[in-house]
Write a protein that holds these residues in place. Structure first.
Motif, short mmCIF file in Angstrom:
data_model
loop_
_atom_site.label_atom_id
_atom_site.label_comp_id
_atom_site.label_asym_id
_atom_site.label_seq_id
_atom_site.Cartn_x
_atom_site.Cartn_y
_atom_site.Cartn_z
N PRO A 47 0.78 -1.24 0.00
CA PRO A 47 0.00 0.00 0.00
C PRO A 47 0.81 1.30 0.00
O PRO A 47 0.48 2.22 -0.73
CB PRO A 47 -0.84 -0.10 1.26
CG PRO A 47 -0.86 -1.53 1.61
CD PRO A 47 0.39 -2.14 1.07
N ALA A 51 1.22 3.93 -3.12
CA ALA A 51 0.92 5.36 -2.98
C ALA A 51 2.06 6.20 -3.51
O ALA A 51 1.85 7.23 -4.18
CB ALA A 51 0.64 5.70 -1.52
N GLU A 89 -3.47 7.82 1.42
CA GLU A 89 -2.65 6.82 2.13
C GLU A 89 -1.46 7.48 2.81
O GLU A 89 -1.08 7.11 3.92
CB GLU A 89 -2.17 5.74 1.15
CG GLU A 89 -1.21 4.72 1.74
CD GLU A 89 -1.85 3.74 2.71
OE1 GLU A 89 -1.12 3.22 3.58
OE2 GLU A 89 -3.08 3.49 2.63
N ARG A 163 4.49 -1.23 5.26
CA ARG A 163 3.58 -0.89 4.16
C ARG A 163 4.33 -0.40 2.93
O ARG A 163 3.73 -0.16 1.89
CB ARG A 163 2.56 0.13 4.62
CG ARG A 163 1.64 -0.43 5.72
CD ARG A 163 0.67 0.58 6.27
NE ARG A 163 -0.39 0.94 5.34
CZ ARG A 163 -1.49 0.24 5.11
NH1 ARG A 163 -1.67 -0.92 5.70
NH2 ARG A 163 -2.41 0.68 4.27
N PRO A 173 -5.17 -1.32 0.56
CA PRO A 173 -4.70 -0.08 1.17
C PRO A 173 -5.26 0.16 2.56
O PRO A 173 -4.64 0.80 3.38
CB PRO A 173 -5.18 1.01 0.21
CG PRO A 173 -5.53 0.34 -1.04
CD PRO A 173 -5.83 -1.10 -0.71
N ASN A 174 -6.44 -0.40 2.86
CA ASN A 174 -7.04 -0.18 4.18
C ASN A 174 -6.66 -1.26 5.18
O ASN A 174 -7.18 -1.29 6.27
CB ASN A 174 -8.56 -0.10 4.05
CG ASN A 174 -9.16 -1.40 3.58
OD1 ASN A 174 -8.46 -2.38 3.35
ND2 ASN A 174 -10.47 -1.41 3.41
#
Length: 194
Positions: A47, A51, A89, A163, A173-174
């Motif tokens: 993630p 980003a 993010e 991450r 991503p969450n």
């Protein structure tokens, strides 16, 4: 991928260089493509790295042009979606709002601007959006400061190295369930960031 001339402390510069090297080794699709391949490819990244891949070119656009011009090079809808998601993010929600507004102003005019002989500045002026794009660009540059988005990358990588460097590719991503990659089995992503 390389970074524009932002002055970072040596420790941050080394960390950002490591991230850029990692991106070079993991992403082969052209971010300039209008086929959605870049966004599709970066969706398999952890993630935070995802980003960073998505937001790198926004930093370049803000350094060299303006926030609206960014969409002439990187305006495929999936790339725009990944960039906005990436800003969030990285903890840059205010910048994501500015980015979204700029896209909504430019998006309807992209076919006209991108055609041979299209004139970005003339089209925006005729649509009455020039002043607002200038304001959004100014706010975005102010929000990032003179070290650009890379300062945010370094802070994020220090706070969430799992991450960026160690997370399983494809992690949501969450922090929810990861997407399936090939024959692999779905796994849990890293813990959610609050």
């Amino acid at each position: 991928m390389s970074k524009p001339g932002h002055e970072l402390p040596a420790e941050d510069d080394a960390l950002v260089s490591s991230v850029l090297d990692l991106l070079k080794s993991r992403v082969s699709s052209s971010p300039y493509g209008w086929d959605g391949a870049f966004a599709q490819e970066i969706r398999s990244l952890p993630p935070g790295l995802r980003a960073m891949a998505a937001t790198h070119h926004l930093d370049v656009s803000l350094t060299m042009d303006d926030i609206g011009w960014h969409f002439l090079n990187f305006g495929h809808p999936t790339h725009v979606e990944e960039t906005e998601r990436g800003l969030r993010e990285l903890g840059l929600s205010d910048l994501a709002v500015l980015f979204h507004e700029a896209y909504e102003l430019v998006r309807p005019h992209l076919p006209e601007i991108r055609r041979p002989g299209g004139d970005y500045y003339a089209v925006l002026e005729q649509a009455g959006h020039t002043r607002r794009i200038d304001e959004l660009s100014s706010h975005a540059r102010t929000a990032l400061g003179n070290q650009g988005i890379y300062r945010c990358w370094a802070a994020y990588a220090r706070e969430h190295p799992d991450r960026v460097f160690n997370a399983k590719p494809g992690a949501a991503p969450n922090g929810g369930a990861a997407t399936s990659l090939g024959n692999s089995v779905d796994t849990e992503g890293p813990p959610p960031v609050s």
